[in-house]
Scaffold this motif. Structure first.
Motif, short mmCIF file in Angstrom:
data_model
loop_
_atom_site.label_atom_id
_atom_site.label_comp_id
_atom_site.label_asym_id
_atom_site.label_seq_id
_atom_site.Cartn_x
_atom_site.Cartn_y
_atom_site.Cartn_z
N ASP A 3 0.84 -1.20 0.00
CA ASP A 3 0.00 0.00 0.00
C ASP A 3 0.88 1.25 0.00
OD1 ASP A 3 -2.48 1.56 0.35
OD2 ASP A 3 -1.66 1.95 2.35
N VAL A 4 1.95 1.23 0.77
CA VAL A 4 2.86 2.38 0.82
C VAL A 4 3.49 2.63 -0.55
CG1 VAL A 4 5.03 3.26 1.80
CG2 VAL A 4 3.32 2.21 3.29
N TYR A 5 3.90 1.58 -1.21
CA TYR A 5 4.48 1.72 -2.56
C TYR A 5 3.45 2.34 -3.50
CZ TYR A 5 6.52 0.64 -7.07
OH TYR A 5 7.02 0.75 -8.35
N ASP A 6 2.23 1.83 -3.48
CA ASP A 6 1.18 2.36 -4.35
C ASP A 6 0.91 3.83 -4.06
OD1 ASP A 6 0.92 -0.13 -5.54
OD2 ASP A 6 -0.78 -0.72 -4.28
N ARG A 7 0.89 4.20 -2.80
CA ARG A 7 0.68 5.61 -2.42
C ARG A 7 1.86 6.47 -2.85
NH1 ARG A 7 -0.69 5.21 3.73
NH2 ARG A 7 -0.52 7.48 3.61
N LEU A 8 3.08 5.92 -2.77
CA LEU A 8 4.26 6.66 -3.21
C LEU A 8 4.18 6.91 -4.72
CD1 LEU A 8 7.08 7.86 -2.65
CD2 LEU A 8 8.02 5.55 -2.98
N ILE A 9 3.75 5.91 -5.47
CA ILE A 9 3.60 6.07 -6.92
C ILE A 9 2.57 7.15 -7.24
CG2 ILE A 9 2.89 4.91 -9.06
CD1 ILE A 9 5.70 4.12 -7.94
N LYS A 10 1.45 7.15 -6.52
CA LYS A 10 0.43 8.19 -6.72
C LYS A 10 1.00 9.57 -6.40
CE LYS A 10 -3.80 5.59 -5.97
NZ LYS A 10 -4.97 5.40 -5.11
N LEU A 11 1.78 9.65 -5.34
CA LEU A 11 2.40 10.91 -4.95
C LEU A 11 3.33 11.41 -6.04
CD1 LEU A 11 2.69 12.79 -2.40
CD2 LEU A 11 4.69 11.45 -1.85
N LEU A 12 4.13 10.52 -6.61
CA LEU A 12 5.04 10.89 -7.69
C LEU A 12 4.27 11.30 -8.95
CD1 LEU A 12 7.70 8.10 -7.20
CD2 LEU A 12 8.07 10.56 -6.90
N ALA A 13 3.17 10.62 -9.23
CA ALA A 13 2.37 10.94 -10.41
C ALA A 13 1.67 12.29 -10.24
CB ALA A 13 1.34 9.84 -10.66
N ASN A 14 1.04 12.49 -9.10
CA ASN A 14 0.28 13.72 -8.88
C ASN A 14 1.16 14.93 -8.64
OD1 ASN A 14 -2.10 12.26 -9.12
ND2 ASN A 14 -2.28 11.91 -6.94
N GLY A 15 2.26 14.75 -7.92
CA GLY A 15 3.08 15.89 -7.55
C GLY A 15 4.23 16.20 -8.49
N PHE A 16 4.63 15.19 -9.29
CA PHE A 16 5.83 15.37 -10.10
C PHE A 16 5.62 15.04 -11.57
CE2 PHE A 16 7.00 14.74 -5.72
CZ PHE A 16 7.90 15.76 -5.51
N GLY A 17 4.38 14.77 -11.95
CA GLY A 17 4.06 14.55 -13.35
C GLY A 17 4.61 13.28 -13.96
N LEU A 18 4.93 12.31 -13.14
CA LEU A 18 5.44 11.03 -13.66
C LEU A 18 4.26 10.11 -13.98
CD1 LEU A 18 8.36 10.56 -11.13
CD2 LEU A 18 8.52 11.36 -13.48
N GLU A 19 4.44 9.28 -14.98
CA GLU A 19 3.39 8.34 -15.39
C GLU A 19 3.45 7.07 -14.55
OE1 GLU A 19 0.91 8.73 -17.54
OE2 GLU A 19 1.57 10.79 -17.90
N PRO A 20 2.40 6.78 -13.79
CA PRO A 20 2.42 5.60 -12.91
C PRO A 20 2.73 4.30 -13.64
CG PRO A 20 0.46 6.91 -12.52
CD PRO A 20 1.16 7.51 -13.70
N ASP A 21 2.21 4.15 -14.85
CA ASP A 21 2.42 2.91 -15.61
C ASP A 21 3.87 2.71 -16.04
OD1 ASP A 21 -0.29 2.54 -15.35
OD2 ASP A 21 -0.77 3.21 -17.37
#
Length: 79
Positions: A3-21
């Motif tokens: 869950d922490v990894y998934d939340r970190l990925i969302k944080l990177l996607a939303n805050g830094f414009g990275l593509e989760p996929d």
């Protein structure tokens, strides 16, 4: 992943414009072209999201996403 990894990925996607996929656990922050300012912003965002404080040695250019999630999990579990 956790869950922490998934939340970190969302944080990177939303805050830094990275593509989760396109993010993989073995990616480093350096590979993702996150400079020192971006890493400081990430540590602040992680503190808000997870309630933990991260240091430069814990989340640096050579840190992988999986390792960062592991550090966050360990710190969150100790709170």
């Amino acid at each position: 992943m956790s869950d922490v990894y998934d939340r970190l990925i969302k944080l990177l996607a939303n805050g830094f414009g990275l593509e989760p996929d396109e993010l993989k656990p073995e990616d480093t922050f350096g590979h993702l072209e996150m400079d020192s300012l971006a890493l400081v912003e990430l540590t602040v965002a992680a503190e808000e999201e997870f309630g933990v404080t991260l240091t430069e040695t814990e989340v640096g250019p050579d840190s992988t996403l999986a390792r960062a999630a592991q550090v966050i999990e360990q710190k969150a579990g100790a709170v």
